[in-house]
Design an enzyme around this catalytic site. Sequence first.
Site, PDB file in Angstrom:
ATOM      1  N   GLU A  60       0.819  -1.218   0.000  1.00  0.00           N
ATOM      2  CA  GLU A  60       0.000   0.000   0.000  1.00  0.00           C
ATOM      3  C   GLU A  60       0.851   1.266   0.000  1.00  0.00           C
ATOM      4  O   GLU A  60       0.550   2.225  -0.695  1.00  0.00           O
ATOM      5  CB  GLU A  60      -0.967   0.002   1.189  1.00  0.00           C
ATOM      6  N   HIS A 129     -11.945  -5.657   7.563  1.00  0.00           N
ATOM      7  CA  HIS A 129     -12.536  -5.345   6.252  1.00  0.00           C
ATOM      8  C   HIS A 129     -13.770  -4.475   6.430  1.00  0.00           C
ATOM      9  O   HIS A 129     -14.681  -4.518   5.616  1.00  0.00           O
ATOM     10  CB  HIS A 129     -12.912  -6.620   5.491  1.00  0.00           C
TER      11      HIS A 129
END
Lengths: 322, 337
Positions: A60, A129
Amino acid sequence: MTTMNMVQAINHTLDMKMSADDSVVLLGEDIGVDGGVFRVTEGLQKKYGQERVMDTPLVELGIVGAAIGMAINGLRPVPEIQFQDFIYTAFDQIINQMAKMRYRTAGRLPLPLVLRTPYGGGVRGGIYHSQSGESYFVHTAGLTVVTPSNPYDAKGLLSSSMDMNDPVIFMEPKRLYRAAKAEVPEEDYREEIGKAKLVHEGDKMTIITYGSMVPTVLSTVQKNNLDADVLDLRTLLPIDVDSIEASVKKTGRVMIVHEAPRTLGMGAEISALISERMIEYLYAPIIRVTGPDTPIPYRLEEYYLPNEKRIAEAAEKILNFR
Amino acid sequence: MTEMVNEQTERERHIRAYGAMILSRTLDRKIITAQRQGRVGFYTPSMGQEAGQIGLSMALDKDDLLFQYYRDVALMIHRGVPIETLINQVMGNKEDLAKGRQMPSHFLAEEQNFMSVQSPVATNLPLAVGAAYAVKYRKEDRIVVASFGEGSSSTPDFHAALNMAAVWNLPIIFFCENNGWAISLPVEKQTKVDIWKKAEAYGIKGLHADGNSIDDSYRVAKEAVEHVRSGKGPVLMEVRFFRMGPHSTSDDPTKYQTDIVKEGDERDPVVINERLFKEKGYLTDEVIERIKAESIRIVNEKFDACEKIEAPAPETMFQDVYEKMPWNISEEMEEIL
């Protein structure tokens, strides 16, 4: 007019922008061949090639850092972070590079960059999530934070974000990706950044919300016949204080609804703004209906997320306050 | 005839390299002294790293793009950054290109293709990778360089950047300036492996040079540049030299370092390159004296002039956060000013 869900509206917008401007490139994990884990970028690599829709290595901070460098050297990148929960290794890049580049170069190196990321619960994603981390970004000068609540706004807000010469964190409420279809014009249009939308009108209270909570608030208002203004913020930074002021001065009662944890959530900032500017207009204390200050659990998700019952009870409370 | 011309250019190139080294050293000395006198807030000297940086600069083209770090003064000077740009930054005055927003040593010189320096180490590396991607995508005729200290090799950004650049086969040189120390941590406590050897793990070319020699650094940098320009992918190049100053003016290296290289020491790149250039006939004592005297004169003159420039206007604090100032910042500006 075509009807689209939010996934389709975002895909359609990216497609439109890419066909109009070669400098628009997408990068992220699994966004190319696979079309993204939520299929938001489906078909775009096939259409525009691997050079413009990049399947990146799994890193990321590299995705965000590379996007910043691309923006410095003439591109208009749209990086995707697969789940907002995974953004934290890129936090240094976002806070120390992305948000400060214009400032520390006195405007010489602006960053036209839109970082897209799905956020929030409602899909049984458990603690990694489901997060709603908007406050981290709203606390950072130099960022603009946007979140749509429906397909029409998703297109209009994403188009406006991609026109900007400043970095935007574009937070997509994943539980709404396919929740509803709406009319979305094929032609080009914009929704203004920094402007809230009054999505329901009433006189007795103001419910301020955004993103994933908007449909829940609206259904509660309808089912309970609440005489309420419902304000969909759409942009979280900068916040549309004028729209808040106009509504609150009319109703005198305020509820703030968000999924993110309560402490130092958007509700805290909105409450402070209202207290500073218009406390004398209030008939009741401001009430917050939010996620609790806990991580968001897998099995007990429905207890975490604000629901119609909690919103209706809060409405009752402020309406009856005396 | 050609030989004579070549000899002439060789001499000029070396005199220019030596001149940049002396100017950088003189500026370092001046700023350190000024800091002790309370005229400058802070500084991270480049002392000891001049030769390696200049060797790299000699191998680069004007259009090449640099994501440098906070100890690259000789590199910047050799590439033509005016010393006023550097001094104005250190003073944080209103002529500073970044309006005095960054602490000293965080230079920006966009005109000479130097991007803006950051404090968090190695975070410039992924940016350089993105810029190199854009170079390749837009088919630009240039390469990208990211410079950093050996401490940066421990960060996740280093790994992310080298890996991505390798996978994408980008035109980029990762230039590691190994001065042996990351503030108080010696390199042997930073990593078990020679830094240039890490290139192999990423599938890219690794090179190393004697950073105390302008000629050796240039020779290796040229090899790196040729490799990258010919589309063969990234290079990790390591130069080794000594950090002759402290990490910064806020740091006392005698607390952790017993063997400090002082100016005039046999390991000082000024001593080494001066001797070598004299032997090769590029320099004479007379030229050396002239360059040194001239550097002192220029640095004193420019420093005095830049020091007189006033601070940026208070309202500049609120500018350039965004293209258009949002209401909250306007309100805060009104409240504070």
